[in-house]
Scaffold this motif. Structure first.
Motif, PDB file in Angstrom:
ATOM      1  N   GLN A 124      43.104  11.249 -45.909  1.00 22.50           N
ATOM      2  CA  GLN A 124      44.112  10.211 -46.156  1.00 22.50           C
ATOM      3  C   GLN A 124      43.954   9.695 -47.595  1.00 22.50           C
ATOM      4  O   GLN A 124      43.381   8.643 -47.850  1.00 22.50           O
ATOM      5  CB  GLN A 124      43.960   9.063 -45.143  1.00 22.50           C
TER       6      GLN A 124
ATOM      7  N   ALA B  78      46.618  12.189 -38.722  1.00 26.75           N
ATOM      8  CA  ALA B  78      47.760  11.763 -39.527  1.00 26.75           C
ATOM      9  C   ALA B  78      48.823  11.088 -38.662  1.00 26.75           C
ATOM     10  O   ALA B  78      49.948  10.880 -39.117  1.00 26.75           O
ATOM     11  CB  ALA B  78      48.368  12.951 -40.256  1.00 26.75           C
TER      12      ALA B  78
ATOM     13  N   SER C 257      47.681   4.066 -45.332  1.00 26.85           N
ATOM     14  CA  SER C 257      47.426   5.412 -44.820  1.00 26.85           C
ATOM     15  C   SER C 257      48.551   5.821 -43.884  1.00 26.85           C
ATOM     16  O   SER C 257      49.167   4.997 -43.212  1.00 26.85           O
ATOM     17  CB  SER C 257      46.069   5.455 -44.105  1.00 26.85           C
TER      18      SER C 257
END
Length: 292
Positions: free
Chosen positions: A63, A149, A201
């Motif tokens: 990230q 993610a 992030s």
């Protein structure tokens, strides 16, 4: 074709719900007096602890600021799929992990547990809707995104990583940690610049926020965008970036957080009986077709 081992390596959790189970160990319900503090946040033994640790190793390694920019360019065009709201619910329900022995609840039932707890406490209907949709961004998994993610604690990128973030030692693997432009307290930002000027992030929080930002009150949008920002709303680690406006709106994030963490119950809500209420609620605030 991707190697199966590569896919497994990027998805160490048995299911994405394992992240939320871990949150309950880190931030137990204050009303739960059955466990001692020593029993929470045990990362020293057990297979689940190992997979959570591996998950955060990947999350913290990859990230980066550039990664977030790339994902915004890829996904915020919202050109992957168009669906009606309830079609999107069915799509999200395909995330159910039949191999998970701990739950047989689909995503709709998880969301209803949160929203029904909010409704029972008499909050405004937009607050109820926020509880109902807050995890919709997890559809990213269905577009091939790795777990790290999609879920996980969120945090600012483009500045120094706080040691209040879970497993901070893994940020040593992140190239931004060694970039003098990005590894200072403020990095690319300025004191109290406001979170709207800070890149977070990448994951389901930011994705859903961008999807619904033109349709819900600002209080709801803060809940959606920052409900996984535990380093701030549990540890106050980024006060130096927050504006006065952020601090005021974070009161709503704090109101939402207990419903997100502690509303799950073993008896599933009656989704069929509740659907007419939610059909009317969704129609009041959201467009007929959602772009993903």
């Amino acid at each position: 074709m991707k190697n199966l081992k590569d896919i497994s390596d990027k998805n160490p959790l048995k299911s994405i719900e394992d992240w939320e189970k871990d949150l309950l160990e880190r931030y137990p319900d204050p009303s739960d007096h059955d466990k001692s503090k020593e029993q929470y946040r045990n990362y020293n033994d057990g297979s689940r602890q190992d997979t959570v640790k591996e998950f955060y190793k990947l999350n913290h390694q990859y990230q980066t600021y550039d990664f977030v920019v790339k994902k915004e360019e890829e996904f915020l065009q919202f050109n992957k799929k168009e669906m009606g709201f309830w079609e999107a619910v069915d799509f999200l329900n395909t995330l159910v992990d039949d191999s998970d022995p701990d739950t047989d609840l689909d995503q709709l039932q998880h969301l209803l547990q949160t929203s029904e707890a909010i409704r029972a406490d008499g909050h405004p209907d937009w607050f109820v809707l926020t509880g109902f949709i807050h995890d919709f961004g997890k559809v990213l998994c269905l577009f091939g995104e790795p777990q790290w993610a999609v879920v996980g604690d969120t945090f600012p990128v483009g500045c120094q990583f706080s040691d209040k973030i879970v497993f901070p030692e893994f940020f040593d693997l992140n190239p931004d940690q060694h970039n003098p432009e990005l590894n200072t307290k403020y990095g690319l930002y300025s004191p109290n610049c406001g979170l709207d000027n800070v890149k977070m992030s990448w994951g389901h929080d930011e994705y859903l926020y961008q999807m619904v930002k033109d349709h819900l009150p600002e209080q709801a949008l803060y809940m959606i965008r920052y409900h996984s920002f535990y380093a701030q709303h549990k540890e106050n680690a980024y006060d130096h970036l927050l504006s006065d406006h952020d601090k005021k709106l974070f009161e709503w994030v704090h109101k939402f957080n207990p419903y997100d963490l502690y509303s799950k119950v073993p008896v599933p809500p009656d989704a069929k009986a509740l659907r007419p209420y939610y059909e009317d609620l969704v129609a009041k605030y959201l467009p007929n077709t959602l772009k993903f």
